[in-house]
Design a protein around this motif. Structure first.
Motif, PDB file in Angstrom:
ATOM      1  N   TYR A  74       0.834  -1.210   0.000  1.00 30.45           N
ATOM      2  CA  TYR A  74       0.000   0.000   0.000  1.00 30.45           C
ATOM      3  C   TYR A  74       0.867   1.259   0.000  1.00 30.45           C
ATOM      4  O   TYR A  74       0.634   2.198  -0.769  1.00 30.45           O
ATOM      5  N   GLU A  75       1.905   1.265   0.818  1.00 22.48           N
ATOM      6  CA  GLU A  75       2.817   2.408   0.874  1.00 22.48           C
ATOM      7  C   GLU A  75       3.641   2.522  -0.408  1.00 22.48           C
ATOM      8  O   GLU A  75       3.896   3.620  -0.896  1.00 22.48           O
ATOM      9  N   SER A  78       1.354   3.976  -3.117  1.00 20.04           N
ATOM     10  CA  SER A  78       1.059   5.395  -2.899  1.00 20.04           C
ATOM     11  C   SER A  78       2.288   6.257  -3.174  1.00 20.04           C
ATOM     12  O   SER A  78       2.165   7.384  -3.645  1.00 20.04           O
ATOM     13  N   GLU A  87       4.075  15.102  -0.017  1.00 17.55           N
ATOM     14  CA  GLU A  87       3.082  15.088   1.059  1.00 17.55           C
ATOM     15  C   GLU A  87       1.788  14.481   0.510  1.00 17.55           C
ATOM     16  O   GLU A  87       1.819  13.650  -0.355  1.00 17.55           O
ATOM     17  N   HIS A  88       0.664  14.873   1.025  1.00 16.28           N
ATOM     18  CA  HIS A  88      -0.664  14.432   0.571  1.00 16.28           C
ATOM     19  C   HIS A  88      -0.770  12.910   0.412  1.00 16.28           C
ATOM     20  O   HIS A  88      -1.375  12.412  -0.527  1.00 16.28           O
ATOM     21  N   GLU A  89      -0.153  12.170   1.336  1.00 18.15           N
ATOM     22  CA  GLU A  89      -0.193  10.715   1.249  1.00 18.15           C
ATOM     23  C   GLU A  89      -1.616  10.181   1.382  1.00 18.15           C
ATOM     24  O   GLU A  89      -1.972   9.200   0.740  1.00 18.15           O
ATOM     25  N   ASP A  90      -2.429  10.829   2.219  1.00 12.42           N
ATOM     26  CA  ASP A  90      -3.809  10.375   2.386  1.00 12.42           C
ATOM     27  C   ASP A  90      -4.598  10.520   1.087  1.00 12.42           C
ATOM     28  O   ASP A  90      -5.393   9.643   0.733  1.00 12.42           O
ATOM     29  N   ILE A  91      -4.364  11.603   0.366  1.00 11.16           N
ATOM     30  CA  ILE A  91      -5.065  11.815  -0.898  1.00 11.16           C
ATOM     31  C   ILE A  91      -4.613  10.785  -1.928  1.00 11.16           C
ATOM     32  O   ILE A  91      -5.426  10.218  -2.654  1.00 11.16           O
ATOM     33  N   LYS A  92      -3.314  10.494  -1.966  1.00 11.99           N
ATOM     34  CA  LYS A  92      -2.796   9.494  -2.892  1.00 11.99           C
ATOM     35  C   LYS A  92      -3.377   8.109  -2.587  1.00 11.99           C
ATOM     36  O   LYS A  92      -3.739   7.367  -3.498  1.00 11.99           O
ATOM     37  N   LYS A  93      -3.473   7.792  -1.304  1.00 18.92           N
ATOM     38  CA  LYS A  93      -4.042   6.495  -0.933  1.00 18.92           C
ATOM     39  C   LYS A  93      -5.525   6.432  -1.274  1.00 18.92           C
ATOM     40  O   LYS A  93      -6.034   5.388  -1.679  1.00 18.92           O
ATOM     41  N   GLY A  94      -6.233   7.543  -1.143  1.00 20.94           N
ATOM     42  CA  GLY A  94      -7.641   7.594  -1.538  1.00 20.94           C
ATOM     43  C   GLY A  94      -7.816   7.379  -3.030  1.00 20.94           C
ATOM     44  O   GLY A  94      -8.725   6.675  -3.468  1.00 20.94           O
TER      45      GLY A  94
END
Length: 105
Positions: A74-75, A78, A87-94
């Motif tokens: 997953y990492e 992303s 940055e924006h790791e949460d957005i990439k994972k979404g």
């Protein structure tokens, strides 16, 4: 039959009354198709009709299977998605979840 579709997903709000500018919170959705290809049930081992060869070689399939068993996949995905965006790791994972998510029908 199963098809792969490339296109633009559009959501248009529905107007309650054509004379009034208010819209409902319900959207009419459609896809503007740019390209489509009929595929088989076994996507990893399907054949490309135009080129007459497998889409993925056996070596590539094995590499993908080994990669899928890694605990940090997953990492890794992303980090590989849009590497120029920091940055924006949460957005990439979404975005990854939207790309790979869904249920099989």
């Amino acid at each position: 039959d199963r098809v792969n579709v490339t296109g633009i997903y559009r959501a248009v709000p529905i107007r309650v009354n054509p004379r009034v500018s208010t819209v409902k919170s319900v959207y009419k959705t459609h896809i503007d198709v740019i390209h489509f290809r009929k595929t088989d049930e076994k996507r990893l081992h399907s054949y490309d009709d135009e080129k007459e060869h497998k889409l993925f070689t056996e070596q590539r399939v094995e590499m993908l299977k080994d990669l899928s068993k890694k605990p940090d996949i997953y990492e890794r995905l992303s980090a590989a998605l849009a590497p120029s965006i920091y940055e924006h790791e949460d957005i990439k994972k979404g975005i990854l979840l939207q790309l790979f998510g869904g249920t099989r029908k």
